[in-house]
Write a protein that holds these residues in place. Sequence first.
Motif, mmCIF file in Angstrom:
data_model
loop_
_atom_site.group_PDB
_atom_site.id
_atom_site.type_symbol
_atom_site.label_atom_id
_atom_site.label_comp_id
_atom_site.label_asym_id
_atom_site.label_seq_id
_atom_site.Cartn_x
_atom_site.Cartn_y
_atom_site.Cartn_z
ATOM 1 N N GLU A 1 0.831 -1.204 0.000
ATOM 2 C CA GLU A 1 0.000 0.000 0.000
ATOM 3 C C GLU A 1 0.866 1.255 0.000
ATOM 4 O O GLU A 1 0.592 2.211 -0.727
ATOM 5 N N ASN A 2 1.913 1.261 0.815
ATOM 6 C CA ASN A 2 2.782 2.439 0.906
ATOM 7 C C ASN A 2 3.591 2.660 -0.365
ATOM 8 O O ASN A 2 3.961 3.804 -0.677
ATOM 9 N N LEU A 3 3.877 1.578 -1.087
ATOM 10 C CA LEU A 3 4.677 1.676 -2.313
ATOM 11 C C LEU A 3 3.804 1.781 -3.560
ATOM 12 O O LEU A 3 4.332 1.895 -4.676
ATOM 13 N N TYR A 4 2.472 1.698 -3.374
ATOM 14 C CA TYR A 4 1.519 1.784 -4.491
ATOM 15 C C TYR A 4 1.755 0.678 -5.511
ATOM 16 O O TYR A 4 1.730 0.899 -6.724
ATOM 17 N N VAL A 5 1.976 -0.537 -5.027
ATOM 18 C CA VAL A 5 2.097 -1.707 -5.887
ATOM 19 C C VAL A 5 1.260 -2.819 -5.264
ATOM 20 O O VAL A 5 0.712 -2.679 -4.170
ATOM 21 N N THR A 6 1.173 -3.940 -5.956
ATOM 22 C CA THR A 6 0.422 -5.058 -5.417
ATOM 23 C C THR A 6 1.267 -5.843 -4.421
ATOM 24 O O THR A 6 2.498 -5.767 -4.427
ATOM 25 N N GLN A 7 0.578 -6.629 -3.569
ATOM 26 C CA GLN A 7 1.303 -7.434 -2.595
ATOM 27 C C GLN A 7 2.151 -8.488 -3.298
ATOM 28 O O GLN A 7 3.259 -8.811 -2.842
ATOM 29 N N SER A 8 1.666 -9.011 -4.413
ATOM 30 C CA SER A 8 2.453 -9.997 -5.158
ATOM 31 C C SER A 8 3.720 -9.378 -5.715
ATOM 32 O O SER A 8 4.767 -10.043 -5.787
ATOM 33 N N ALA A 9 3.661 -8.089 -6.088
ATOM 34 C CA ALA A 9 4.860 -7.401 -6.580
ATOM 35 C C ALA A 9 5.895 -7.261 -5.465
ATOM 36 O O ALA A 9 7.101 -7.420 -5.695
ATOM 37 N N VAL A 10 5.428 -6.962 -4.259
ATOM 38 C CA VAL A 10 6.342 -6.868 -3.117
ATOM 39 C C VAL A 10 6.997 -8.215 -2.858
ATOM 40 O O VAL A 10 8.224 -8.310 -2.673
ATOM 41 N N SER A 11 6.199 -9.274 -2.848
ATOM 42 C CA SER A 11 6.751 -10.617 -2.617
ATOM 43 C C SER A 11 7.775 -10.986 -3.689
ATOM 44 O O SER A 11 8.837 -11.558 -3.386
ATOM 45 N N PHE A 12 7.468 -10.642 -4.947
ATOM 46 C CA PHE A 12 8.375 -10.953 -6.053
ATOM 47 C C PHE A 12 9.691 -10.196 -5.909
ATOM 48 O O PHE A 12 10.774 -10.762 -6.125
ATOM 49 N N ARG A 13 9.613 -8.915 -5.528
ATOM 50 C CA ARG A 13 10.832 -8.124 -5.355
ATOM 51 C C ARG A 13 11.705 -8.676 -4.237
ATOM 52 O O ARG A 13 12.941 -8.727 -4.359
ATOM 53 N N ILE A 14 11.088 -9.068 -3.127
ATOM 54 C CA ILE A 14 11.863 -9.614 -2.014
ATOM 55 C C ILE A 14 12.522 -10.931 -2.430
ATOM 56 O O ILE A 14 13.694 -11.178 -2.102
ATOM 57 N N ARG A 15 11.794 -11.774 -3.186
ATOM 58 C CA ARG A 15 12.397 -13.022 -3.666
ATOM 59 C C ARG A 15 13.574 -12.731 -4.594
ATOM 60 O O ARG A 15 14.615 -13.400 -4.530
ATOM 61 N N GLN A 16 13.422 -11.725 -5.470
ATOM 62 C CA GLN A 16 14.519 -11.341 -6.368
ATOM 63 C C GLN A 16 15.752 -10.919 -5.573
ATOM 64 O O GLN A 16 16.883 -11.311 -5.891
ATOM 65 N N LEU A 17 15.520 -10.099 -4.540
ATOM 66 C CA LEU A 17 16.635 -9.612 -3.732
ATOM 67 C C LEU A 17 17.304 -10.767 -2.999
ATOM 68 O O LEU A 17 18.543 -10.848 -2.935
ATOM 69 N N GLU A 18 16.500 -11.669 -2.443
ATOM 70 C CA GLU A 18 17.059 -12.824 -1.732
ATOM 71 C C GLU A 18 17.852 -13.718 -2.679
ATOM 72 O O GLU A 18 18.934 -14.210 -2.330
ATOM 73 N N GLN A 19 17.336 -13.910 -3.891
ATOM 74 C CA GLN A 19 18.042 -14.750 -4.865
ATOM 75 C C GLN A 19 19.360 -14.111 -5.299
ATOM 76 O O GLN A 19 20.378 -14.795 -5.458
ATOM 77 N N SER A 20 19.355 -12.785 -5.479
ATOM 78 C CA SER A 20 20.580 -12.112 -5.903
ATOM 79 C C SER A 20 21.653 -12.146 -4.827
ATOM 80 O O SER A 20 22.849 -12.168 -5.109
#
Length: 281
Positions: free
Chosen positions: A23-42
């Motif tokens: 909500e604070n980033l104006y994106v969907t919750q799935s987008a937040v989850s995807f970004r965190i997974r990307q960061l963890e994978q990197s």
Amino acid sequence: MDIELLKTFVEVVKTRHFGRAAENLYVTQSAVSFRIRQLEQSLGVDLFIRQRNNIQLTAPGERLLPHAKMILTGMQRAKVDVALANSTHKQLTLAGTANIWDAFLQFGIHKVVAAMPGISLVAEIKTQQESTRLLLERTLDLAVLFDPPKVDDLIAKSIHDLAIIPVSTNQCSDTSAFFGNQYVYVDWGTAFSLWHAKHFKENSPPYFRTSTGRIALDLIVQCGGSTFIPEALAAQMIDSGILHHITIVPSSSREIFMVYHKDNEQVEQIKMLVNLLHQIR
């Protein structure tokens, strides 16, 4: 590393909730989850322990957090610097603790802005520890502090003595009445804590403790009570009769310091700002 991934990571840390971060980033919750997974994978590590309604940082996540904040702060400052590159303005970043803003800086920051028209000033609330770290990292120009760090690379200049007086919603006839009237203890720094322990160790313990003078002031006005508060912050309420200055109880004071890095390239502007802050009363 993608800045958006770091922004998302810091927002999840702040909210401890993927949905609220979205909500604070104006994106969907799935987008937040995807970004965190990307960061963890990197990075090749797990950053969060995911439990229902209880998201906690892992040890690698704790290690990443200060670096992520530093990168985001540096990027924000770089954007401002680039935007100012074609103008005559220079930028200074100023930080103070919440107590110093409430009790001191708010009464004079308008004079600083008016007296330095060629300076783009960034003013923030930071803790003592964070301010010290940012000064050493050279991402903060000046910090206004009660207890200046004893670090060789940092210069501290005394700019003000802040009078801290005992006030109460009741007229108190003695020290016992003052501390017995729902006393609220405010942490005004190390020197105040030592002074308080020396003078009032025999009195009743506080019924409420806080690190912020504004919280204490609002609390006693709403619920009644006593506290030590800067005279400048309480003056109007004393004049209107909402609070009483309890003169039978000793007053204290705190020295305020301006701290900056000895190798800061904007030393002339810093000295001008120190002089202006020294004039705040």
